[in-house]
Motif scaffolding. Structure first.
Motif, short mmCIF file in Angstrom:
data_model
loop_
_atom_site.label_atom_id
_atom_site.label_comp_id
_atom_site.label_asym_id
_atom_site.label_seq_id
_atom_site.Cartn_x
_atom_site.Cartn_y
_atom_site.Cartn_z
N TYR A 254 -42.52 -72.94 -40.10
CA TYR A 254 -42.85 -72.54 -38.74
C TYR A 254 -41.56 -72.30 -37.97
O TYR A 254 -40.49 -72.74 -38.40
CB TYR A 254 -43.73 -73.60 -38.05
CG TYR A 254 -43.18 -75.00 -38.15
CD1 TYR A 254 -43.47 -75.80 -39.25
CD2 TYR A 254 -42.35 -75.51 -37.17
CE1 TYR A 254 -42.94 -77.08 -39.36
CE2 TYR A 254 -41.84 -76.79 -37.25
CZ TYR A 254 -42.14 -77.57 -38.36
OH TYR A 254 -41.62 -78.83 -38.48
N CYS A 255 -41.67 -71.61 -36.81
CA CYS A 255 -40.44 -71.23 -36.11
C CYS A 255 -39.82 -72.41 -35.36
O CYS A 255 -38.61 -72.48 -35.21
CB CYS A 255 -40.69 -70.05 -35.16
SG CYS A 255 -41.48 -70.50 -33.59
N PRO B 20 -46.07 -64.03 -41.45
CA PRO B 20 -44.83 -63.52 -42.05
C PRO B 20 -43.98 -64.61 -42.70
O PRO B 20 -43.42 -64.39 -43.78
CB PRO B 20 -44.09 -62.86 -40.89
CG PRO B 20 -44.85 -63.18 -39.65
CD PRO B 20 -46.23 -63.62 -40.06
N LEU B 21 -43.89 -65.79 -42.08
CA LEU B 21 -43.03 -66.84 -42.65
C LEU B 21 -43.59 -67.38 -43.97
O LEU B 21 -42.83 -67.69 -44.88
CB LEU B 21 -42.88 -68.01 -41.67
CG LEU B 21 -41.89 -67.85 -40.52
CD1 LEU B 21 -41.96 -69.05 -39.59
CD2 LEU B 21 -40.46 -67.69 -41.06
N THR C 238 -36.06 -63.77 -43.55
CA THR C 238 -36.35 -62.92 -42.39
C THR C 238 -35.52 -61.63 -42.42
O THR C 238 -35.89 -60.64 -41.83
CB THR C 238 -36.14 -63.68 -41.06
OG1 THR C 238 -34.98 -64.48 -41.17
CG2 THR C 238 -37.31 -64.57 -40.74
N CYS D 256 -41.76 -71.80 -30.58
CA CYS D 256 -42.85 -71.18 -29.80
C CYS D 256 -43.69 -72.28 -29.14
O CYS D 256 -43.56 -73.47 -29.45
CB CYS D 256 -43.72 -70.29 -30.69
SG CYS D 256 -44.76 -71.24 -31.82
N PHE E 245 -45.67 -66.77 -36.07
CA PHE E 245 -44.98 -66.26 -37.26
C PHE E 245 -45.53 -66.87 -38.55
O PHE E 245 -44.91 -66.76 -39.60
CB PHE E 245 -43.47 -66.51 -37.14
CG PHE E 245 -42.88 -65.88 -35.92
CD1 PHE E 245 -42.72 -64.50 -35.83
CD2 PHE E 245 -42.53 -66.65 -34.81
CE1 PHE E 245 -42.21 -63.90 -34.69
CE2 PHE E 245 -42.01 -66.06 -33.67
CZ PHE E 245 -41.86 -64.69 -33.60
N HIS E 246 -46.70 -67.56 -38.45
CA HIS E 246 -47.23 -68.25 -39.63
C HIS E 246 -47.37 -67.30 -40.83
O HIS E 246 -46.91 -67.61 -41.93
CB HIS E 246 -48.60 -68.87 -39.33
CG HIS E 246 -49.16 -69.65 -40.50
ND1 HIS E 246 -48.83 -70.95 -40.75
CD2 HIS E 246 -50.00 -69.28 -41.51
CE1 HIS E 246 -49.43 -71.37 -41.85
NE2 HIS E 246 -50.15 -70.37 -42.33
N CYS F 298 -48.28 -71.23 -35.29
CA CYS F 298 -47.08 -70.47 -34.93
C CYS F 298 -47.40 -68.98 -35.10
O CYS F 298 -47.98 -68.59 -36.12
CB CYS F 298 -45.95 -70.88 -35.89
SG CYS F 298 -44.44 -69.93 -35.71
#
Ligand code: CXF
Ligand code: ZN
Length: 368
Positions: A91-92, A111-112, A119, A95, A108-109, A106
């Motif tokens: 997770y980032c 894509p991460l 990245t 956020c 970005f869940h 998150c």
């Protein structure tokens, strides 16, 4: 640069996984190199292998890893060589949802965790021909001897003496079921719970509901051996669903109204509908099964009586909080997760897949 064995998902291959010798680069400043000794097999890995998740192939999947930190990048704090770790999702950390303790949501869940690359788009793995292989799946790609991990995926496990093959499923399946019961549904002492599907997620929900003091825990599944295991782990009633009458049986067992809470872990659309239909007025259903293309059908009228349908990802709470919570109960004999684990050599990963699909194994854990 190290050489290692890995299970690779390739497009159009007959078996879900191909055992290959890969090379792995050194950790970047923000990465942790983990030597994986065990990794649980989760249904999501099979969806990835089948090309049904937004994950590019070829990829090394595996998202329930356990092992030891081998090396850390210069910018990594909090981990050092020799630390025992469990690996979960990334997770980032900055956020609103991460900062409020719900990092599974998150933005970005996907894509991460499913993008399977850094990245900047690069990967750290090469195959025998020197071609890139996707990694960083759930910040770990643990179906391999080593992984270049994101620190946010790692939870320290130095305090426990549990073997790695027992720790590994805490990265996803165990906390998905347990966290839904404790953090999403907030199951109360004395309440009634129905669990649809006695796989690792469902059985973890059973153990969590028992620990929360539920009065009735009704488990439905088509496999009698899994129902026996459910009874061993805390189910008060088990229902063989081969006759398709799960909802009727649950209503009989609760004297008519249905249950306060239901947990759906099968990923089958018709079972999701049953999990809602089995609720008493004001009851809540948690949909946890992974079914990328499923639509949920329910009577709209059922919702007028205050029923809610909800769902959660990997336990609805930071794994660094939830994993120790499960380990604490385990230490007091109240979360005996070993009972659902069967180990396989990483070389036998396709046999593990067959056994999970046939119902012969509940939670297969690969030992590297
Ligand atoms: C996944 C299920 C699909 C959404 C993200 C989390 N859980 C892990 O297997
Ligand atoms: Zn999973």
């Amino acid at each position: 640069m190290n050489s290692m064995k890995a299970a690779v998902c390739r497009p159009d291959s007959e078996d879900p996984f191909a055992l290959e010798e890969l090379t792995i680069g050194d950790p970047r400043p923000d990465e942790v190199l983990v030597r994986f000794t065990a990794a649980g097999l989760c249904h999501t890995d099979l969806e990835v292998a089948a090309g049904r998740m937004p994950t590019p192939l070829p990829v090394v999947a595996g998202h329930e890893g356990a092992g030891v930190v081998e090396a850390v990048g210069a910018a990594v704090t909090g981990f050092g060589p020799g630390d025992r770790v469990v690996a979960s999702f990334s997770y980032c950390g900055t956020c609103r949802n991460c900062l409020s303790g719900r990092p599974a949501y998150c933005p970005f869940h996907f894509p991460l965790n499913f993008g399977a690359r850094r990245t900047d788009g690069s990967v750290g793995l090469r195959d025998a021909s020197g071609e890139p292989v996707h990694d960083h799946f759930f910040g770990q790609s643990s179906f391999a001897g080593y992984g270049l991990c994101r620190p946010s995926s790692l939870i320290k496990a130095d305090e426990t003496d549990l073997p790695d093959h027992v720790l590994a499923p805490l990265g996803c399946g165990v906390i998905t079921g347990a966290g839904a019961v404790w953090n999403l549904l907030k199951v109360q002492p004395g309440s009634t719970v129905a669990v649809f599907g006695a796989g690792a997620v469902g059985l973890s929900a059973v153990m969590a509901a028992a620990a929360a003091g539920a009065a009735r825990i009704i488990v439905t599944d088509p496999h009698s051996a899994r129902l026996d295991l459910a009874a061993h782990l805390g189910a008060t009633d088990v229902v063989d669903v081969t006759d398709g009458l799960a909802v009727e049986r649950i209503r009989e067992l609760t004297g008519g109204p249905g249950v306060d809470f239901s947990v759906e872990s099968s990923g089958k659309p018709e079972v999701m509908s049953q999990a809602v239909a089995a609720l008493a007025p004001l009851g809540s259903a948690a949909i946890l099964g992974v079914a990328p293309d499923a639509d949920l059908r329910t009577s709209a009228f059922a919702l007028l009586e205050g029923r809610t349908v909800t769902g959660s990802i990997v336990g609805h709470q930071a794994p660094a909080v939830l994993v120790p919570r499960v380990l604490g109960l385990h230490g007091r004999g109240r979360f005996p997760l070993e009972a659902m684990i069967r180990t396989y050599a990483l070389d036998d990963i396709n046999k593990a897949v067959d056994d999970v699909r046939s119902g012969a194994a509940v939670k297969a854990v690969l030992v590297h």
